[in-house]
Structures are given as structure tokens and as C-alpha cells.
Scaffold this motif. Sequence first.
Motif, PDB file in Angstrom:
ATOM      1  N   GLU A 467       0.844  -1.197   0.000  1.00 24.12           N
ATOM      2  CA  GLU A 467       0.000   0.000   0.000  1.00 24.12           C
ATOM      3  C   GLU A 467       0.880   1.247   0.000  1.00 24.12           C
ATOM      4  O   GLU A 467       1.602   1.517   0.958  1.00 24.12           O
ATOM      5  CB  GLU A 467      -0.922   0.003   1.228  1.00 24.12           C
ATOM      6  N   LYS A 468       0.802   2.031  -1.059  1.00 19.52           N
ATOM      7  CA  LYS A 468       1.690   3.179  -1.220  1.00 19.52           C
ATOM      8  C   LYS A 468       1.499   4.249  -0.146  1.00 19.52           C
ATOM      9  O   LYS A 468       2.394   5.053   0.107  1.00 19.52           O
ATOM     10  CB  LYS A 468       1.487   3.804  -2.594  1.00 19.52           C
ATOM     11  N   GLY A 469       0.349   4.278   0.498  1.00 21.05           N
ATOM     12  CA  GLY A 469       0.086   5.330   1.479  1.00 21.05           C
ATOM     13  C   GLY A 469       0.809   5.156   2.790  1.00 21.05           C
ATOM     14  O   GLY A 469       0.875   6.087   3.597  1.00 21.05           O
ATOM     15  N   GLY A 473       5.835   9.838   4.678  1.00 18.44           N
ATOM     16  CA  GLY A 473       4.749  10.683   4.187  1.00 18.44           C
ATOM     17  C   GLY A 473       4.085  11.466   5.298  1.00 18.44           C
ATOM     18  O   GLY A 473       4.688  11.721   6.346  1.00 18.44           O
ATOM     19  N   ARG A 489      -3.568   8.310   6.531  1.00 17.62           N
ATOM     20  CA  ARG A 489      -2.335   8.390   5.765  1.00 17.62           C
ATOM     21  C   ARG A 489      -2.713   8.717   4.325  1.00 17.62           C
ATOM     22  O   ARG A 489      -3.879   8.930   4.007  1.00 17.62           O
ATOM     23  CB  ARG A 489      -1.577   7.058   5.835  1.00 17.62           C
ATOM     24  N   GLU A 490      -1.758   8.741   3.448  1.00 17.80           N
ATOM     25  CA  GLU A 490      -2.054   9.057   2.055  1.00 17.80           C
ATOM     26  C   GLU A 490      -2.763   7.890   1.371  1.00 17.80           C
ATOM     27  O   GLU A 490      -2.849   6.792   1.926  1.00 17.80           O
ATOM     28  CB  GLU A 490      -0.739   9.418   1.357  1.00 17.80           C
ATOM     29  N   GLU A 491      -3.298   8.151   0.184  1.00 20.34           N
ATOM     30  CA  GLU A 491      -3.989   7.118  -0.609  1.00 20.34           C
ATOM     31  C   GLU A 491      -5.236   6.573   0.088  1.00 20.34           C
ATOM     32  O   GLU A 491      -5.645   5.436  -0.136  1.00 20.34           O
ATOM     33  CB  GLU A 491      -3.039   5.953  -0.925  1.00 20.34           C
ATOM     34  N   GLY A 492      -5.856   7.377   0.989  1.00 20.77           N
ATOM     35  CA  GLY A 492      -7.106   6.974   1.612  1.00 20.77           C
ATOM     36  C   GLY A 492      -6.987   5.899   2.666  1.00 20.77           C
ATOM     37  O   GLY A 492      -7.973   5.198   2.964  1.00 20.77           O
ATOM     38  N   LEU A 493      -5.823   5.722   3.278  1.00 21.09           N
ATOM     39  CA  LEU A 493      -5.633   4.713   4.317  1.00 21.09           C
ATOM     40  C   LEU A 493      -5.895   5.314   5.694  1.00 21.09           C
ATOM     41  O   LEU A 493      -5.479   6.435   5.982  1.00 21.09           O
ATOM     42  CB  LEU A 493      -4.211   4.161   4.251  1.00 21.09           C
ATOM     43  N   TRP A 532      -6.827  -1.267  10.251  1.00 20.18           N
ATOM     44  CA  TRP A 532      -6.457  -0.493   9.071  1.00 20.18           C
ATOM     45  C   TRP A 532      -7.634  -0.540   8.111  1.00 20.18           C
ATOM     46  O   TRP A 532      -8.166  -1.620   7.814  1.00 20.18           O
ATOM     47  CB  TRP A 532      -5.229  -1.090   8.392  1.00 20.18           C
ATOM     48  N   ARG A 534      -9.615   1.218   4.433  1.00 17.66           N
ATOM     49  CA  ARG A 534      -9.522   2.024   3.226  1.00 17.66           C
ATOM     50  C   ARG A 534     -10.745   2.930   3.202  1.00 17.66           C
ATOM     51  O   ARG A 534     -11.880   2.458   3.261  1.00 17.66           O
ATOM     52  CB  ARG A 534      -9.487   1.144   1.969  1.00 17.66           C
TER      53      ARG A 534
END
Length: 535
Positions: A467-469, A473, A489-493, A532, A534
Motif C-alpha cells: 500500500e503506497k500510502g 509521508g 495516511r495518504e492514498e485513503g488509508l 487499518w 480504506r
Amino acid sequence: MAAPHPSRRAADWWRDAVIYQVYPRSFADGDGDGTGDLAGFRARLPHLAGLGVDAVWFTPWYASPMVDGGYDVADYRAVDPLFGTLDEAEKLIAEAAELGIGVIVDIVPNHVSDRHPWFRAALEAGPGSPERERFHFRPGRGAHGELPPNDWPSQFAGGTWTRVPDGEWYLHLFAPEQPDLNWAHPDVRREHEEVLRFWFSRGVAGVRIDSAALLVKDPELPDYVEGTDPCPFIDQDGLHDIYRSWRAIADEYGAVFVGEVWLPDAERFARYLRPDELHTAFNFTFLTCPWEPGRLRRAIDDTLAEHAPVGAPATWVLSNHDITRTVTRYGREDTGFDFAAKRFGVPADLELGTRRARAAALLTLALPGSVYLYQGEELGLPEADIPRERIQDPMHFRSGGTDPGRDGCRVPLPWEAEARWYGFGSGAEPWLPQPADWARYAVDRQSADPHSMLTLYRRALRLRRSEKGFGDGTLTWLPAAEGVLAFAREEGLLCVVNLAGRPIALPPHRELLLSSGPLTSDGGLPADTAVWLRA
């Protein structure tokens, strides 16, 4: 022969790496003598590859009398026979690199062993000799020199000065067998720079610097007055010139540093992380923080604020080879950690501690920066009770027997539930005794259990990488009920951790990625549980 550097997602892999700490004596025993070694580690490398870590940090494997678990180094260019040979270390570095795992070695620049050739030469040479200038030898105070040169406190219990037969005293901020080096001496600086090159040329990915803020001393060695700034033996300004010269060497090899820097002053702490000094430093504020929502959030905010001015990534650590294991600590009434408060017989609710440790794993791995994972943490090992007659840690003896020491978090790992010594080794009894009920924590048993701590860590590390998020960051706190930590976090996490003592409703989300424990029957998040999501 230099080993190839491990494959990386980017040149700045260290900014969001998961680094596994290996305490070699207790990881795996390959030759059957009861002590972990490099052969044992090499045989168990698939475990770390399957876990999904980016690098391993080894506590010292150098030639040493082992008075302080290898932190009393006699020769930095030799591997102690207890662990193997230099040839084996080079093979280990290369084999790890083939699996994409970097190796970080430990450097102990504040002191050496009293068996180090330099110190033996200093004792033989006598007062006023050039050999003694590499250390801090001084005449004593009092009518006959019978009193120590100053009153500096020890990092262990006990005194910081030892008198030698010719009447002079030498400084040791740790045990008497660990004389402090004089970093004002050019030989000391030159030797450590050569040692760095020695290991970088063999392909190590980085160096962890032990007691990184203690090297430089006020040359006058004045008495210590608590609260005086600066302290005469901690965080002296001359340290930064040393680390700038080290950074230039590391940059030649593409290697990284992580410093053990215990400092309460955020601004002074950040100085060590300037772009031309250390890459990262350990985060002790978070490590010692109790399981309390307000204090955890403050520790996270303070850590990110400390690192922001110099653009360095934070590091997150739940335990290490010095700290009471997380499962035990989080199961106690006082869930924080303080060396001075360690005592025998403190009760712990291990079921509660395990639930909190699972939630803490997801919290830690969701934070921006890099994470250090101490061996056995992925198994949920509790602190072991070591019989007093088997304790080996000098902290116990120097405390007069009141401090249980650090051996309880250093017990050899259980690999196979049904094997002798739980698969740690097939020969002699392990150097520290393993508890009788540790079969439940063995790697093979946990690998077959979809609900085990090991399975949770494997899933979390796999998601963290995919997961890139996650990783380096930004972090944004979300509105949440009292006692709940929720951030994006980023990417909607999203990460939500419930410390409220009662179940709560989950925020709106599209997908549940991972949970540290089962949700309630109506989909709520129980106490001491993390998820965690999304968004």
C-alpha cells in the motif's frame, strides 16, 4: 570481497524501512554450544524473508569478553568465536542481500573493552604516557589521590572511575571493563573511520551507533551538577563534527546511520539529524510511552515535530534488547518504561498485554517513517523470569541485586514447538533458560495459526509494503471519541486504535484491510484493538 547492496525500492529505502533487530546470542544456535551464532542466523534467514523486513540490525558480533553482551569490544575487525568467523559474516551479508535484506552492524564508539590492545598498552605504559592519552586517565582527589577525579554518575549503577595499581584512575560511564575513549585524540577518530570503511567495504547497509550522545567529554572533566546545561559528558557540541566526517564516509558507500540518542531537548536532538549528519535516530519517547491515548498522541506529535525541521524520517520502536518486552509491559498497571523503576515480581496480565501489543503493532506500522522490530516481538514473547542464579546482566549485579536486569528480554527464541530447546539449537542448553510454556510461541506453531501474532505481523508487513500510502509521508489526525486514536495516511488509508475501554463504531470506510483482533458481533471495534481501513 564486497557483497552487493540489497535491491531497494529507492535509494532512500531507509526512510520507511522495517528493520529487524537481531541479538545474536539468542536468535539461533547453529553449532550446538548453547549460544546463538551466525550459522544459526543464516539457517533462519527464510524466516525474515517471509516476515518481509527490509534490513536486519545486529547487536555487536565482534571479539569481546562479553561482560556486557558484546558491548565491550576488544577487536572491531574480528568476529567473536562465540558467533563464528569474519568469513561467515561476509557470507551472511551476501546471502541477506540476495533476499533483498540489508545488514546493519553496531558500533560502540564511547568505549572499548579493557581487553582491547589500546587499553592493555595504556595500563603497561604508566602515567603521562602517550598510550594513556587515548583514554581518560587522571590522578585522584584527596590527600593521597584516594578519591575519584569527579562525581559523574554511571549509565549503570555504581561508580564511573576505577583506580589502577599505579594510583591513577580511568573513566568508564558504563562498567569498569568498558573504559571510555578520549575523542579529542586523533588516533581515536582515525581508528573509527577505518572501522567504518572496513565494514562498509564488506557490503553492510548501515551502522547503528551505540550511546551516540556520550562520546565527547568536557576536557576539564568538571563535577556534574544535575540540571546544568550542557552536561559535561552528554550532547557536547564537538559530537557534530565527528558525525559530519562519518556521514561523508557513509555517503561514499551509500550506507546509512541510526543513532542511539537519548535527549529530552527536541531542538538539540534534531541537530543530529541534519542532512550532513546522521540519517535517523531512535525514538525513545515513543518506546517508553505508556499505553495511554493522550500520551501516545503527544509522543507521536512531538516525534514528528522534532524531525520536521531537518527533513529526517521518524523511527518507531516498541522494544529492544534493553527494554521489558511489550506484552509484559502493556499487561502491567504501569505500562510505561523507566530503567530506574525496574524491580522483581511486578505482576502482568499477559492476555491483556498481548491484546494491546497486537494493537500497538498496527499503530506503529501505520506511522510515517521507519520501524524497528526486536526479535521475538513478532512472536508476542513476554518477558521471561530468569532465576537469580542464572542472571548474567551486569546491571543486575551493579544494582546490588534489586534490578532484574535485561536478560528477561534476551532469552533464546523458540522455533519449533516439539523440538529440544524449542529448536533454538540441538546441542547444549541455551545460555539463558527458556520458560517451560514457550512451545505456544514457537514459529512453526504460529505459522499454522491464522490468528497468531506472527501471522498478524506477516500480513501487516505485506500490506505496508504493497500500500503506497504507508511508510514515509504525512499523517492527519481525524476527529474521534475520547480515548481513540484515528488518523489518515495518504492514498485513503486510515488507522483507528481504541484505547477507550469500551467498543466503538468504526468510521465510514470502503474496506477493512486488517484488524489486530476480532470485531464485535455488530462490527464495532473492541477496546485495545486496532484496524487499518480504506476510506
